[in-house]
Scaffold this active site. Structure first.
Site: not given
Ligand code: AR6
Length: 168
Positions: A34, A119, A121
């Site tokens: 995000d 991530g 969550y």
């Molecule tokens: N490109 C692709 N994937 C990514 C990137 C990127 N640049 N950066 C991280 N990931 P998360 P969630 C992966 O924590 O679990 C946020 O603060 C990461 O390795 O981004 O759905 C939001 O604002 C993981 O596999 O999202 C919400 O508050 C995946 O993206 C909360 O986190 C998701 O990790 C959402 O948590």
């Protein structure tokens, strides 16, 4: 050609009609993917998100992509993992389904997903991958409007899980 692809890297660099954001309920930015999407898109993305009134878990909303290579961002809110008996899998399935539905409604042909909820969550990665892949495969089998779905994996563990399930 295969309609489903796995790409390792940063989703903000992906050239697709739309990329999906793993957002939170207020849709006002955060960490992880995000934060990366908001940084890369620029402050106009936040300004548009401020007009959306948030998003319930499992639903999806669309904005423009601004400075991103992608034309659109589809913002969806994944479930927070809480042991597995709290509707987490059904809510994660809704994230993928509703994002794809919104894509079709907006004439989007190529869409890239991050590994939603795996991530911050804490949704177990293998379980999340099965939900993601099954939901996408079912949608594509019932709907011919989408040409390509890209699963963007950011870490080796998710890359191995997706490659293993998809045999690629
Ligand atoms: N490109 C692709 N994937 C990514 C990137 C990127 N640049 N950066 C991280 N990931 P998360 P969630 C992966 O924590 O679990 C946020 O603060 C990461 O390795 O981004 O759905 C939001 O604002 C993981 O596999 O999202 C919400 O508050 C995946 O993206 C909360 O986190 C998701 O990790 C959402 O948590």
């Amino acid at each position: 050609m295969e309609k489903i692809r796995v790409v390792k890297g940063d989703i903000t660099r992906i050239e697709a009609d739309a990329i999906v954001n793993a957002a939170n309920n207020p849709l006002l930015g955060g960490g992880g993917v995000d934060g990366a999407i908001h940084r890369a898109a620029g402050k106009e993305l936040l300004m548009e998100c401020e007009t959306l009134g948030g998003c319930p878990t499992g639903e999806a909303k669309i904005t423009k992509g601004y400075k991103l290579p992608a034309k659109y961002v589809i913002h969806t809110v994944g479930p927070i993992w809480n042991g597995g008996n709290n509707n987490e899998a059904a809510l994660l399935e809704k994230c993928y389904f509703n994002s794809l539905k919104l894509a079709v409604e907006n004439n989007i042909k190529t869409i890239a997903f991050p590994n939603i909820s795996t991530g911050v969550y804490r949704f177990p990665k293998d379980k999340a991958a099965r939900v993601a892949i099954n939901t996408v495969k079912k949608f594509l089998s019932e709907n011919s409007a989408i040409n390509t779905v890209i699963f963007v994996v950011f870490d080796d563990e998710n890359r191995d899980i997706y490659s293993g399930i998809l045999n690629c």
